[in-house]
Design an enzyme around this catalytic site. Structure first.
Site, PDB file in Angstrom:
ATOM      1  N   ASN A  89       0.805  -1.219   0.000  1.00 55.31           N
ATOM      2  CA  ASN A  89       0.000   0.000   0.000  1.00 55.31           C
ATOM      3  C   ASN A  89       0.839   1.271   0.000  1.00 55.31           C
ATOM      4  O   ASN A  89       0.346   2.332  -0.390  1.00 55.31           O
ATOM      5  CB  ASN A  89      -0.916  -0.007   1.228  1.00 55.31           C
ATOM      6  CG  ASN A  89      -1.550   1.330   1.495  1.00 55.31           C
ATOM      7  OD1 ASN A  89      -2.460   1.755   0.790  1.00 55.31           O
ATOM      8  ND2 ASN A  89      -1.071   2.028   2.516  1.00 55.31           N
ATOM      9  N   TYR A 161       2.883   9.087 -10.826  1.00 46.05           N
ATOM     10  CA  TYR A 161       1.980   8.290  -9.991  1.00 46.05           C
ATOM     11  C   TYR A 161       1.167   7.320 -10.845  1.00 46.05           C
ATOM     12  O   TYR A 161       1.059   6.132 -10.532  1.00 46.05           O
ATOM     13  CB  TYR A 161       1.059   9.233  -9.218  1.00 46.05           C
ATOM     14  CG  TYR A 161       0.128   8.557  -8.239  1.00 46.05           C
ATOM     15  CD1 TYR A 161       0.531   8.295  -6.934  1.00 46.05           C
ATOM     16  CD2 TYR A 161      -1.165   8.198  -8.616  1.00 46.05           C
ATOM     17  CE1 TYR A 161      -0.320   7.694  -6.025  1.00 46.05           C
ATOM     18  CE2 TYR A 161      -2.025   7.596  -7.707  1.00 46.05           C
ATOM     19  CZ  TYR A 161      -1.610   7.349  -6.421  1.00 46.05           C
ATOM     20  OH  TYR A 161      -2.461   6.742  -5.524  1.00 46.05           O
TER      21      TYR A 161
END
Length: 254
Positions: A89, A161
């Site tokens: 994560n 990203y």
């Protein structure tokens, strides 16, 4: 002892936000939880879990640091051989001072490299390090937290990203093929707009604009993402492998 109680769950980026939500949900399912994060507050998050009666430990670690990831077996100690669930994560999403993503033409190469090192290479390093104990027990779950930015054109996050999160999906599919014969499944969860400290750093008006595009009429919560992760970590998801679950309230429909 329940099956979950003998399946330690490692959650990277577990100090806050989505990672913290995932850690709590897996702990509630009975898993002993290890929270790994570069933020020192990870120890406080683990302490809150422990105070609530859940077995929890904290590891201060930069997932992009080869040596720190290689030290995971020592850091987990007697929990290492009981590892059963790995949730990748940890991630960062740098913005310009106005809270908007930098266009590629204005993006420093150092920023590009750092995002890929944390968001993609970090997941590779952690997954690779955790394969031996999962293989040894013939059972495992690896979950990648990717993003809606990997599923469609990113308008809030930068190109670095989006590229890293897209790479996570490719990594997951490759690992799913490699590890499936060992009883290990590898899947992705792709959150949409989730109310987290990271989301709060966006430019003014961004979250309101995103909200108008979500059919269910609200931003997501870390718990929404955590529920999907908990399912993928369960025995009930044993035939899901190489899949991506979209958790975005309908804001992206493939």
């Amino acid at each position: 002892m329940s099956a979950a109680a003998d399946r330690v769950a490692l959650v990277t980026g577990g100090a806050r936000g989505i990672g913290e939500g995932i850690a709590w949900r897996l702990a509630e399912a009975g898993h002993p939880v290890v929270l790994a994060d570069v933020l020192p507050q990870v120890a406080e998050t683990a302490a809150r879990l422990a105070a609530a009666g859940h077995p929890a430990r904290a590891v201060t670690m930069d997932v992009s640091n080869d040596a720190q990831v290689a030290a995971l077996p020592r850091a987990l100690g007697d929990w290492w051989e009981r590892l059963g669930v790995v949730v990748n994560n940890a991630g960062i999403s740098p913005k310009a001072p106005d809270g908007l993503p930098r266009p590629v033409a204005a993006m420093p190469a150092e920023e590009w490299r750092r995002v890929l090192e944390v968001n993609l290479t970090g997941a590779f390093l952690v997954s690779r390090a955790c394969i031996p104990p999962l293989r040894a027990r013939g059972w495992g779950r690896i979950v990648m937290i990717t993003s809606q930015a990997a599923r469609t054109r990113a308008t809030i996050a930068g190109a670095h990203y989006a590229a890293a999160k897209s790479g996570l999906m490719g990594l997951a599919r490759s690992l799913a093929g490699e590890l499936g014969p060992d009883g290990i499944t590898v899947n992705c969860v792709a959150p949409g707009r989730i109310a987290t400290p990271m989301a709060e750093g966006a430019a003014a008006g961004v979250n309101d604009r995103m909200l108008r595009a979500i059919p269910v009429g609200r931003l997501g919560t870390p718990r929404d993402v955590a529920e999907a992760v908990a399912f993928l970590a369960s025995d009930g998801a044993s035939y899901l492998n190489g899949a991506t679950l979209d958790v975005g309230g309908g804001s992206f429909m493939p």
